[in-house]
Write an enzyme that holds these catalytic residues in place. Structure first.
Site, PDB file in Angstrom:
ATOM      1  N   GLY A  46       0.837  -1.196   0.000  1.00  0.00           N
ATOM      2  CA  GLY A  46       0.000   0.000   0.000  1.00  0.00           C
ATOM      3  C   GLY A  46       0.870   1.242   0.000  1.00  0.00           C
ATOM      4  O   GLY A  46       2.004   1.207   0.474  1.00  0.00           O
ATOM      5  N   GLN A  51       3.267   9.907   0.852  1.00  0.00           N
ATOM      6  CA  GLN A  51       4.542   9.193   1.028  1.00  0.00           C
ATOM      7  C   GLN A  51       5.508   9.453  -0.123  1.00  0.00           C
ATOM      8  O   GLN A  51       6.701   9.175  -0.012  1.00  0.00           O
ATOM      9  CB  GLN A  51       4.305   7.682   1.167  1.00  0.00           C
ATOM     10  N   CYS A  99       5.575  -0.238   7.321  1.00  0.00           N
ATOM     11  CA  CYS A  99       5.282   0.945   6.503  1.00  0.00           C
ATOM     12  C   CYS A  99       6.535   1.313   5.706  1.00  0.00           C
ATOM     13  O   CYS A  99       7.635   1.312   6.253  1.00  0.00           O
ATOM     14  CB  CYS A  99       4.892   2.103   7.418  1.00  0.00           C
ATOM     15  N   LEU A 100       6.346   1.644   4.435  1.00  0.00           N
ATOM     16  CA  LEU A 100       7.498   2.000   3.598  1.00  0.00           C
ATOM     17  C   LEU A 100       8.188   3.275   4.098  1.00  0.00           C
ATOM     18  O   LEU A 100       9.347   3.507   3.785  1.00  0.00           O
ATOM     19  CB  LEU A 100       7.060   2.171   2.142  1.00  0.00           C
ATOM     20  N   HIS A 141      -4.720   1.781   7.538  1.00  0.00           N
ATOM     21  CA  HIS A 141      -3.317   2.234   7.676  1.00  0.00           C
ATOM     22  C   HIS A 141      -3.030   3.342   6.649  1.00  0.00           C
ATOM     23  O   HIS A 141      -2.482   4.395   7.001  1.00  0.00           O
ATOM     24  CB  HIS A 141      -2.385   1.034   7.457  1.00  0.00           C
ATOM     25  N   GLU A 142      -3.422   3.109   5.406  1.00  0.00           N
ATOM     26  CA  GLU A 142      -3.146   4.105   4.356  1.00  0.00           C
ATOM     27  C   GLU A 142      -3.953   5.377   4.600  1.00  0.00           C
ATOM     28  O   GLU A 142      -3.463   6.489   4.362  1.00  0.00           O
ATOM     29  CB  GLU A 142      -3.466   3.535   2.970  1.00  0.00           C
ATOM     30  N   HIS A 145      -2.375   7.893   6.807  1.00  0.00           N
ATOM     31  CA  HIS A 145      -1.370   8.758   6.169  1.00  0.00           C
ATOM     32  C   HIS A 145      -1.994  10.071   5.693  1.00  0.00           C
ATOM     33  O   HIS A 145      -1.337  11.106   5.688  1.00  0.00           O
ATOM     34  CB  HIS A 145      -0.740   8.050   4.960  1.00  0.00           C
TER      35      HIS A 145
HETATM   36 ZN   LIG Z   1       2.400   3.366   5.714  1.00  0.00          ZN
END
Ligand SMILES: [Zn+2]
Length: 178
Positions: A46, A51, A99-100, A141-142, A145
């Site tokens: 995701g 991000q 998470c990236l 989660h996304e 952000h």
């Molecule tokens: Zn994330």
């Protein structure tokens, strides 16, 4: 298509509140394509636009789950523009999230187990769906952000400090190795 650089903690831009998409044009479709390419290359399941430094309410998700256990991952790209959550369940589900933007760090986070989601596609069409399991967790989660919230913000302060310290240590080690 282009792979975009992914912002990592403690980049202050990750705390930005993203703005709703109002124009559904070619530029939006290009952003979505680039986000998919960036997510697959990372690799991740995701990615939120912020991000990659774009403060718009745009998410891409692909759980890439295999059809059978130990099978090849199957791509199932999903696009969520201006997503909303309706009717989150009281029942919670716990996942070991990563998470990236917090590379190689994982922690258990509890979130509503089932949700009803509403979102738009890149042409502005509206969609609704009941979700559970990893998709429900990943979408929540996304969506965090978009409000400038990271999964580590759901942890206790002590646990969050531990994760960030470990990340810093690993970055230093990588620096030495390179
Ligand atoms: Zn994330």
């Amino acid at each position: 298509m282009a792979i975009l650089p992914i912002l990592e903690v403690p980049d202050p831009r990750l705390k930005t509140i993203s703005q709703p998409v109002t124009v559904f044009d070619a530029e939006l479709k290009q952003l979505v394509e680039d986000m998919f390419e960036t997510m697959y290359a990372a690799p991740g399941i995701g990615l939120a636009a912020i991000q990659v430094g774009v403060p718009k309410r745009v998410l891409v998700i692909d759980l890439q789950e295999p059809e059978e256990e130990d099978g090849e991952p199957v791509r199932d790209p999903r696009i969520f523009i201006n997503p909303e959550i309706l009717d989150p369940s009281e029942e919670l589900a716990s996942y070991n999230e990563g998470c990236l933007s917090v590379p190689d760090q994982f922690a258990e986070v509890e979130r509503p187990a089932t949700i009803h989601a509403r979102w738009q596609d890149t042409d502005g069409g509206t969609h609704e769906e009941d979700m559970d399991g990893l998709l429900a967790t990943c979408l929540q989660h996304e969506m965090d952000h978009l409000e400038g919230i990271l999964f580590i913000d759901h942890l206790s302060r002590l646990k969050r400090q531990m994760v960030l310290k470990k990340l810093q240590k690993e970055r230093k080690l990588k620096g030495v190795a390179a």
